[in-house]
Design a protein around this motif. Structure first.
Motif, PDB file in Angstrom:
ATOM      1  N   VAL A 141      48.098  42.857  33.312  1.00 43.77           N
ATOM      2  CA  VAL A 141      46.845  43.397  33.966  1.00 43.77           C
ATOM      3  C   VAL A 141      45.573  42.639  33.398  1.00 43.77           C
ATOM      4  O   VAL A 141      45.344  43.174  32.153  1.00 43.77           O
TER       5      VAL A 141
ATOM      6  N   ALA B 286      36.276  46.462  36.291  1.00 46.49           N
ATOM      7  CA  ALA B 286      37.190  47.063  36.572  1.00 46.49           C
ATOM      8  C   ALA B 286      36.938  48.724  36.541  1.00 46.49           C
ATOM      9  O   ALA B 286      36.799  49.261  35.523  1.00 46.49           O
TER      10      ALA B 286
ATOM     11  N   PHE C  60      47.637  39.896  36.919  1.00 48.24           N
ATOM     12  CA  PHE C  60      46.367  40.023  37.778  1.00 48.24           C
ATOM     13  C   PHE C  60      44.850  39.725  37.415  1.00 48.24           C
ATOM     14  O   PHE C  60      45.058  40.043  35.888  1.00 48.24           O
TER      15      PHE C  60
ATOM     16  N   ARG D 103      49.333  49.804  41.146  1.00 47.33           N
ATOM     17  CA  ARG D 103      48.810  49.800  42.616  1.00 47.33           C
ATOM     18  C   ARG D 103      47.416  49.089  42.344  1.00 47.33           C
ATOM     19  O   ARG D 103      46.554  49.476  41.551  1.00 47.33           O
ATOM     20  N   THR D 104      47.195  48.449  43.454  1.00 47.04           N
ATOM     21  CA  THR D 104      45.854  47.809  43.514  1.00 47.04           C
ATOM     22  C   THR D 104      44.969  48.449  44.388  1.00 47.04           C
ATOM     23  O   THR D 104      45.111  49.440  45.025  1.00 47.04           O
TER      24      THR D 104
ATOM     25  N   TYR E 277      53.041  47.240  43.148  1.00 48.10           N
ATOM     26  CA  TYR E 277      53.838  46.120  42.464  1.00 48.10           C
ATOM     27  C   TYR E 277      54.746  46.895  41.593  1.00 48.10           C
ATOM     28  O   TYR E 277      54.238  47.507  40.327  1.00 48.10           O
TER      29      TYR E 277
ATOM     30  N   VAL F 232      40.616  40.076  38.063  1.00 46.35           N
ATOM     31  CA  VAL F 232      39.380  40.334  38.881  1.00 46.35           C
ATOM     32  C   VAL F 232      38.874  39.116  39.366  1.00 46.35           C
ATOM     33  O   VAL F 232      38.137  39.220  40.219  1.00 46.35           O
TER      34      VAL F 232
ATOM     35  N   SER G 131      43.500  47.800  46.859  1.00 48.44           N
ATOM     36  CA  SER G 131      43.880  47.431  48.336  1.00 48.44           C
ATOM     37  C   SER G 131      45.044  48.388  48.593  1.00 48.44           C
ATOM     38  O   SER G 131      45.475  48.360  49.975  1.00 48.44           O
TER      39      SER G 131
ATOM     40  N   ALA H  29      43.164  40.303  42.084  1.00 48.97           N
ATOM     41  CA  ALA H  29      42.965  41.740  42.493  1.00 48.97           C
ATOM     42  C   ALA H  29      42.834  42.953  41.576  1.00 48.97           C
ATOM     43  O   ALA H  29      43.207  42.333  40.472  1.00 48.97           O
ATOM     44  N   GLU H  30      42.211  43.749  41.874  1.00 55.16           N
ATOM     45  CA  GLU H  30      41.719  45.043  40.794  1.00 55.16           C
ATOM     46  C   GLU H  30      43.234  45.804  40.930  1.00 55.16           C
ATOM     47  O   GLU H  30      43.031  46.560  41.723  1.00 55.16           O
ATOM     48  N   VAL H  31      43.459  45.940  39.827  1.00 56.24           N
ATOM     49  CA  VAL H  31      44.569  47.181  39.409  1.00 56.24           C
ATOM     50  C   VAL H  31      43.799  48.538  39.291  1.00 56.24           C
ATOM     51  O   VAL H  31      42.895  48.409  38.587  1.00 56.24           O
ATOM     52  N   SER H  32      44.280  49.264  40.068  1.00 54.88           N
ATOM     53  CA  SER H  32      43.680  50.606  40.128  1.00 54.88           C
ATOM     54  C   SER H  32      44.130  51.912  39.642  1.00 54.88           C
ATOM     55  O   SER H  32      43.696  52.942  39.122  1.00 54.88           O
TER      56      SER H  32
END
Lengths: 633, 463
Positions: free
Chosen positions: A15, A183, A38, A142-143, A149, A40, A145, A126-129
């Motif tokens: 990340v 993020a 990943f 989880r991203t 993963y 951003v 969206s 993508a932003e990992v959230s």
């Protein structure tokens, strides 16, 4: 067909694609693990949001060590430098440290190119959230969206992006560095999984338009004529690109007056910033307040890239309001008409304290979750890259079911860095310094390959060919040292003449060539006249022979200290020890030991708040058999 | 198991085994209150429900018979604000060993006897005092003379720690300056710094050497001076000895582990302990007119730091005197012209010869004690080279402290050598910090982050 959320499977998820993330991802992919990284902002891979240089005192050591272990940073700066300088050459070999001005744009492009051409490695913006954790074990991420993963290991290298906000004057921007997306979701997921978060701050100076600087009144600072590559595998003769100067200027009384008059508008002095900033990287307002006796401070004007005309003002980090920044800059010689391209700002971000990590950089409480870089409370590109590399290696080792790579303080600056982060309470972003390395005469930048190549080879990041090369080099050094010790020099008239011509005192009795090399005014090269049978050796071998002979006494003394250190490191503390059951421990020591859970007595003794008396108590307890009686073992 | 890490409870008479007005029995550990409650009866019983740092009147009883043993005052201290950081009870009873021992034996039903120094050991292990303070407490306990006691008290009040800290802060300041320059070469220049440092290191070496040298005095204070009283038979050696001991009424009890076999008696004079070597031999020689006794004493001359040469001033010197005379030439000698109460018979020539042997030729009368004060000041003069330990702020009394002090000096000498050899400044730090470490060990402190803190606090680092 209706589709559910995206779902992919990898061995490793990384990340963040800064200096830590890139090394971590490359290490894993190169060890044949399917890896996804990943970011951003895909256009900010290996981005340098602050100063435009790689290396410098002790940081140059880190880069050389990263290279010896099979990392990428050294190679990448060799491809992208604008200027090269070996620092501290007037001092001893332990503190010589290479530093290069990087072409920021090129550095980022080149690293991205490497990532995108590495097998097994996928880049994704993508932003990992969220973390996906089951039974205290990481399963993936989880991203934003909603895509999942799944992976066997996850490495967090979020840098300064978590819940970041940038401040100057009364302005607060909720962005990551340089206006990039912050993020904002991962922190709460980390907290839900029991990770304790903290807040640090740092800052960066303004960038100005190079065309608006009056260089004619400034002192240029050139690089070294001969560039010594950062990477042990870069051919020195291949480095022939032109170099570009930096320029030196100073703040003055007027500058300081402007700062003092507007101090109350700095968010730090106004109390808006709560994060802890680094003392070694003070803002100009800090310097003016704290070192009020100084009537000027040095500033270096450094080119950022050949693709832009932005100039970085090294030494002028600030979070004063825009108009104050302008006035400050215009008060400085050569910058009277300077045009600001980007304002200086302070940045606050979420990170962790290192006590939650094992020395492998894996979380103590979440199996398979690793972290590196500023997320761990450090600062600096080099510190980040070093941790990223180790986190990557150890994620791979765990997947392979192998022992983690743990470098102790006597092997490397990387070992010192990680031990400090994990063992000592950090009150500010951690910066490497040569004074942090107890055995620095042994941990030189020039012998990083001799120290660490075998580790890199063992984990699988260094080729057999490279490893053999280093072994051969070691053999050559050893046999040359032995040979030189056996060469004798007699007090003949001719020899005395030569010694005089070399500016050295005459000898009274027969002595060995090594004795002469140890004389301050002589070295391995200059005594070659006494050495008829000298074999032809490479410069790097000669350098090692010279250092090893010249500083033998000091090196031996440090080796004795290392022995002592190893002894304490070798006294292991059982991982299941219950500090509540150790009688007579002071409460503070009990709490600290329980928090950090040191693996050995050496590490325990370095924890702040644990005194030598506490260590004796602990030692006696472990020896006394009471430990066993308490139901252990 | 007498393991110090057991949370067991210990007790001992803490006023020493001498007869004084009162004796104090100290109990420390988690059962301190409950064990005291077993034998204490008073208005405030039980003690375990009383407030900390309070004093209670009552009686100690033998619980099996409820017989009163003594009338006492009991002080109670709850952990952690106590000497050992454990619960502590102190029973002040009437003086005399019988009562105190009786109370202690009652307590030993519930607690175990403290080993020598164990209260202090606990105080140290519980982080209450540092190493130098712990040493000082041990010194006070075993101290048998006034000067020594004064020094031990000074160490306890942290004078030594302060002095050592002062040296350390000077060292770390220099190291931090070098390190700042190494880590921030563009802001700090070390040009000409070698000379500056050289001077500072000289000062440090001098200061630390002085401190280290105080150990020879310190050892004398702690262990006493090996002293030989010598003289031909019948000059009155044993009466001199009796006079000295009687005068200070202080034939010091032997302390296990400090007494050498040869030392048969310790006496105290002007606050200095004299360890009399083989004085038994002197007694014998005095009783029987036999040269053999003298010869035996003569063989001890080399072991003595101080020789008291007694002659009979009521007679002219004879060949026996001259025999001894030759053997002790060049030593620290005090000549006692004993029997000053009788008509004096020494010739001018003899007196000159004696003056030649020692600058301390003193009139003395073992019979009436005349000259004892002069003898005391002569001893003090010789042992403390006229300086007198009172003039110094602190004296090292512990072998370990001296060794670390010497280690620090050695490291500083290496710094000097590096400077002289023209090595670069970063080499100086290695040995500076070794010196710093060595001094840290005197006061039980590690280096940890001290250097880094100093760099940040004193020097404007970085970008």
């Amino acid at each position: 067909m209706k589709l559910g959320p995206l779902e992919e499977h990898y061995d490793v998820v990384v990340v963040g694609a800064g200096h830590a993330g890139c090394e971590a991802a490359l290490a894993c992919a190169r060890l044949s693990l399917s890896t996804i990284i990943f970011t951003v902002a895909m256009d900010a891979v290996a981005f340098m949001p602050c100063n435009p240089h790689i290396g410098g005192s002790s940081k140059g050591h880190l880069v050389r060590e990263i290279d010896a272990l099979g990392g990428e940073m050294g190679k990448n700066i060799d491809r992208t430098y604008l200027q090269y300088k070996m620092l501290n050459t007037s001092k001893g070999p332990a503190v010589h440290s290479p530093r290069a001005q990087a072409d920021k744009q090129l550095y980022s492009f080149e690293m991205r190119k490497v990532l995108q051409n590495t097998e097994n490695l996928t880049l994704r913006q993508a932003e990992v959230s969220e973390l996906i954790v089951k039974d205290k074990k990481i399963c993936g991420v989880r991203t934003l969206s909603g895509a999942n993963y799944y992976a066997k290991a996850v490495i967090l290298c979020t840098g300064t992006y978590l819940n970041a906000r940038c401040l100057f004057g009364e302005v607060i921007d909720y962005t990551g560095p340089n206006g990039l997306k912050a993020a904002t979701h991962l922190t709460s997921s980390l907290k839900e999984n029991g990770v304790e978060m903290r807040r640090f701050k740092t800052g960066t100076p303004a960038r100005i338009d190079g065309r608006s600087i009056d260089y004619s009144v400034l002192t240029p600072q050139y690089g070294d004529e001969k560039v010594k590559p950062f990477s042990f595998s870069t051919d020195p003769d291949s480095l022939t690109r032109p170099q570009y100067p930096c320029y030196l200027t100073y703040t003055n009384e007027k500058t300081h007056e402007i700062i003092r008059d507007n101090l109350d508008r700095s968010p730090i002095y106004a109390g808006i910033i709560e994060g802890t900033g680094p003392r070694y990287c003070p803002s100009i307002e800090d310097k003016v307040v704290k070192f009020s006796e100084k009537d000027r401070h040095q500033l270096f004007l450094e080119p950022e890239s050949l693709f832009t005309n932005e100039i970085y003002i090294d030494g002028l980090s600030s979070s004063l309001p825009e108009e104050v920044q302008h006035a400050v800059i215009h008060s400085i010689k050569g910058l009277e008409n300077a045009k600001i391209v980007r304002n200086a700002y302070a940045i606050e971000y979420d990170c962790i304290s290192g006590d939650q990590l094992l020395l492998s950089l894996e979380f103590k409480n979440i199996k398979g979750l690793f972290s590196g870089g500023q997320f761990n409370g450090s600062s600096g590109y080099e510190e980040a890259a070093a941790q990223g590399l180790i986190a990557g290696i150890n994620a791979a080792m765990e997947i392979f079911g192998r022992e983690p790579l743990i470098l102790d303080r006597s092997t490397s600056y990387i070992g010192v860095l990680i031990d400090d982060l994990v063992t000592k309470e950090q009150v500010e972003p951690y910066r490497m310094m040569t004074s942090r390395a107890e055995y620095r005469l042994l941990l030189r930048q020039d012998n990083a390959d001799l120290r660490l190549t075998s580790y890199g080879h063992d984990v699988g990041l260094v080729s057999d060919e490279r490893y053999e090369y280093v072994l051969k080099k070691k053999r050559e050094i050893a046999s040359e040292i032995e040979r030189v010790a056996a060469v004798t020099v007699n007090p003949t008239e001719k020899n005395q003449d030569i010694l005089r011509s070399l500016g050295s005192a005459e000898i009274v009795n027969q002595c060995s060539l090594s004795d002469l090399i140890r004389r301050p005014e002589l070295d391995y090269e200059s005594v070659c006249v006494f050495d008829e049978g000298r074999p032809s050796l490479s410069d790097e071998v000669k350098e090692q022979v010279n250092i090893d002979i010249k500083y033998e006494g000091y090196i031996k003394r440090q080796e004795v200290s290392v022995e002592r250190f190893k002894k304490a490191e070798g006294r292991r503390i059982p991982p299941d020890i219950d500090y509540e059951k150790v009688p007579s421990l002071r409460i503070e020591a009990r709490q600290k030991l329980a928090k950090y859970r040191p693996v050995n007595i050496g590490q325990a003794s370095r924890i702040g708040g644990v005194s030598p008396a506490d260590i004796s108590v602990l030692l006696v307890y472990l020896k006394s058999g009471k430990y066993k009686k308490d139901g252990n073992e | 198991m007498n393991d110090i890490l057991n949370t067991d409870t210990i007790a001992a008479i803490s006023t020493g085994y001498s007869s004084g007005g009162i004796a104090v029995i100290r109990i420390s550990g988690k059962d301190a209150f409950s064990s005291a409650d077993r034998i204490f009866r008073g208005m405030d019983s039980p003690l375990s429900s009383c407030a900390s740092h309070t004093v209670h009147y009552g009686h100690i009883v033998d619980p099996s018979l409820e017989l009163i043993v003594d009338e006492v005052l009991v002080s109670i201290f709850r952990a952690p604000r106590t000497y050992t950081r454990e619960d502590v009870v102190e029973i002040s009873c009437h003086g005399g060993m019988f009562v105190a021992r009786k109370i202690l034996s009652l307590l030993f039903e519930y607690v175990r006897p403290a080993e020598p120094g164990e209260f202090t050991k606990r105080a140290f292990l519980n982080g209450r005092i540092d190493l130098s303070e712990a040493n000082a407490v041990a010194d006070i306990i075993s101290s048998d003379n006034d000067r020594y006691l004064l020094n031990a008290e000074r160490q306890l009040s942290g004078v030594l720690a302060k002095k050592v800290e002062d040296f350390r802060s000077k060292i770390v300041h220099e190291a931090a300056f070098i390190e700042s320059a190494v880590d921030d070469p563009e802001n700090y220049s070390l040009d000409g710094y070698g000379d500056v440092l050289s001077e500072k290191v000289d000062e440090l070496i001098k200061g630390l050497s002085d401190l280290s040298e105080t150990f020879s005095e310190g050892r004398i204070m702690k262990e006493g001076v090996e002293t030989l009283i010598i003289g031909k038979p019948n000059v009155g050696k044993s009466s001199i000895l009796n006079c000295l001991s009687r005068n200070e009424s202080a034939i010091v009890t032997d302390i296990p582990g400090t007494t050498r076999d040869l030392i048969s008696e310790k006496i105290r004079l002007s606050g200095i302990t004299l360890n009399l070597i083989d004085s038994a031999g002197v007694h014998e020689a005095d009783d029987r007119v036999e040269a053999i006794g003298v010869e035996r004493t003569l063989s001890k001359i080399d072991e003595a730091k101080l020789i008291i040469f007694a002659v009979d001033s009521s007679e002219e010197l004879d060949e026996n005197d001259y025999h001894i005379f030759e053997k002790i030439r060049g030593k620290n000698v005090i000549v006692l012209l004993n029997k000053s109460d009788k008509p004096q018979a020494l010739s001018e020539g003899s007196l000159e010869k004696l003056a030649d042997l020692s600058k301390y030729v003193l009139q003395f009368s073992a019979k009436n004690g005349d000259g004892i004060e002069k003898l005391g000041s002569a001893i003090s003069d010789i042992i403390f080279s006229g300086k007198g330990s009172e003039g110094r702020d602190i004296i090292i009394t512990d072998e370990r402290q001296k060794a670390e002090c010497d280690n620090a000096v050695r490291s500083l000498l290496l710094v000097k050598r590096s400077i002289e050899d023209g090595l670069s400044e970063d080499f100086f730090t290695q040995d500076l910090m070794d010196a710093y470490d060595a001094l840290g060990r005197i006061i039980g402190k590690g280096v940890s982050e001290d250097l880094i803190e100093e760099i940040f606090s004193k020097f404007c680092m970085g970008k």
